[in-house]
Design a protein around this motif. Structure first.
Motif, short mmCIF file in Angstrom:
data_model
loop_
_atom_site.label_atom_id
_atom_site.label_comp_id
_atom_site.label_asym_id
_atom_site.label_seq_id
_atom_site.Cartn_x
_atom_site.Cartn_y
_atom_site.Cartn_z
N ILE A 88 0.87 -1.18 0.00
CA ILE A 88 0.00 0.00 0.00
C ILE A 88 0.91 1.23 0.00
CG2 ILE A 88 -1.88 1.23 1.15
CD1 ILE A 88 -2.72 -1.59 0.48
N GLU A 89 0.76 2.07 -1.01
CA GLU A 89 1.56 3.30 -1.08
C GLU A 89 0.64 4.50 -1.03
OE1 GLU A 89 5.58 2.45 -3.43
OE2 GLU A 89 3.82 2.18 -4.72
N ARG A 90 0.89 5.40 -0.09
CA ARG A 90 0.05 6.58 0.09
C ARG A 90 0.89 7.84 -0.09
NH1 ARG A 90 -0.01 4.12 5.26
NH2 ARG A 90 -1.56 2.45 5.49
N SER A 96 -2.03 3.85 -3.96
CA SER A 96 -2.09 2.72 -4.88
C SER A 96 -1.93 1.44 -4.08
CB SER A 96 -1.01 2.83 -5.96
OG SER A 96 0.28 2.72 -5.38
N ASN A 97 -2.64 0.40 -4.49
CA ASN A 97 -2.62 -0.89 -3.81
C ASN A 97 -2.18 -1.96 -4.79
OD1 ASN A 97 -3.83 0.54 -1.66
ND2 ASN A 97 -5.86 0.05 -2.42
N GLU A 114 -12.31 -2.30 -6.64
CA GLU A 114 -12.12 -3.50 -5.81
C GLU A 114 -11.51 -3.18 -4.45
OE1 GLU A 114 -10.13 -6.72 -7.77
OE2 GLU A 114 -11.12 -6.33 -9.68
N GLU A 115 -11.37 -1.90 -4.12
CA GLU A 115 -10.70 -1.52 -2.87
C GLU A 115 -11.45 -2.00 -1.63
OE1 GLU A 115 -10.20 2.69 -3.08
OE2 GLU A 115 -8.24 2.52 -4.06
N GLU A 128 -9.38 -0.33 3.95
CA GLU A 128 -9.15 -0.22 5.39
C GLU A 128 -7.66 -0.30 5.70
OE1 GLU A 128 -13.36 -2.15 6.93
OE2 GLU A 128 -11.74 -3.46 6.27
N LEU A 129 -6.93 -1.17 4.99
CA LEU A 129 -5.48 -1.22 5.16
C LEU A 129 -4.86 0.12 4.80
CD1 LEU A 129 -4.50 -4.70 3.65
CD2 LEU A 129 -4.28 -4.00 6.04
N ASP A 130 -5.44 0.75 3.81
CA ASP A 130 -4.95 2.04 3.31
C ASP A 130 -5.36 3.20 4.23
OD1 ASP A 130 -3.98 4.04 1.73
OD2 ASP A 130 -5.38 3.76 0.10
#
Length: 243
Positions: A88-90, A96-97, A114-115, A128-130
Motif C-alpha cells: 500500500i503506497e500513500r 495505490s494498492n 475493488e478496494e 481499510e489497510l490504506d
C-alpha cells in the motif's frame, strides 16, 4: 455560589474542547490497525471457522516520509500463500494498492472498484489497510467499557464504518463495519503496547458475521524493530522473498 461558578466554567471548557474537535481530526490522530511510523514486526493470525482452526503468519513493515508512506504485508505461512505480498503506497490524498502472487510470479494493481474487497482472507479490505478516508458524520461522545470515547462514523463508497476511539489515549477500541446497511464485521482491540513514543495495537479480533468466522491477531512484540530495508517497498522487487 463559588462552586457553582467553577462547575459552570468547567462545563463550558469541556463543551468548548469537544466543539473544537472534528470527527476527521479525532480519526486522523487515532492509533489505528496497520498505521504506525517506521516499524517492522511479525504477526500471528488465527482463523476459527465452524470449529476449525487455521494459523497464518506475516511480516508487516511501514515507512513514512513526510506526507508519504508505504505499508508492506508479506506472508510467512502457510506454504500455500508464503511470500504473497500486499503493498500500500500513500501520498497525500492519493494511494495505490498492489498484490504479488508468487505462484503466478506477477504483481497485480488493485483497481479502485475493488478496494472494498477483502485482502487475502485477512478480514480487512484494501481500503481499510490504506486507512482510506471518505466523509465523516458529526462527532459524537459515548462510553466504551466504562471509558469516555468518541464515536466517529466514516462513510466511503456507500459503506459505513463506526469507530469507537478512546478519548484519553486516542486508541481505536472497536470498529463496526456496515455494507448496504448490514453489519458485516466487528473489530475489537484487546492490547496496546507503547514503542518509544508510539502506540502499537498488538492484539485484536475480527468477528466476521457474514462468513461466521473469528480472526485473532497477535503481534510478536520481540520482533518489533526500526531496522527496515528500503528495498522492501519497491513494486519491481516484490518477488524478492527471503523467507
Amino acid at each position: 455560589m463559588l462552586w457553582h461558578r467553577i462547575a459552570a466554567l468547567l462545563t463550558w471548557a469541556g463543551l468548548s474542547l469537544c466543539a473544537s474537535e472534528s470527527a476527521e481530526a479525532v480519526y486522523a490522530k487515532s492509533a489505528k490497525l496497520f498505521s504506525f511510523g517506521n516499524l517492522r514486526f511479525d504477526v500471528t493470525m488465527t482463523v476459527e471457522n465452524s470449529g476449525n482452526l487455521q494459523e497464518r503468519s506475516f511480516m508487516v513493515a511501514e515507512r513514512q516520509t513526510g506526507d508519504a508512506s508505504s505499508l508492506l504485508i508479506r506472508f510467512r505461512s502457510p506454504q500455500t500463500i508464503k511470500c504473497t505480498a500486499i503493498l500500500i503506497e500513500r501520498e497525500q490524498e492519493s494511494s495505490s494498492n498492489a498484490i504479488y502472487f508468487p505462484a503466478l510470479k506477477r504483481v497485480r494493481i488493485i483497481p479502485e472498484q475493488e478496494e472494498e474487497s477483502e485482502a487475502v482472507g485477512m478480514g480487512i479490505s484494501y481500503a481499510e489497510l490504506d486507512a482510506k478516508t471518505g466523509t465523516f458524520d458529526p462527532l459524537e461522545e459515548t462510553q466504551f467499557d466504562g471509558a469516555a470515547c468518541y464515536k466517529v462514523t466514516l462513510r466511503r463508497n456507500g459503506n459505513r464504518s463506526v469507530y469507537y476511539i478512546d478519548a484519553a489515549t486516542s486508541v481505536i477500541r472497536k470498529v463496526e463495519i456496515f455494507k448496504g446497511g448490514q453489519l458485516q464485521r466487528i473489530v475489537s482491540v484487546d492490547a496496546v503496547n507503547r514503542i518509544d513514543e508510539q502506540l502499537l495495537i498488538t492484539r485484536w479480533q475480527v468477528n466476521d458475521l457474514i462468513k461466521s468466522r473469528k480472526l485473532t491477531y497477535m503481534v510478536d512484540t520481540e520482533s518489533v524493530s526500526r531496522d527496515i530495508k528500503q528495498g522492501l517497498f519497491h513494486h519491481n522487487r516484490l518477488h524478492r522473498c527471503s523467507f
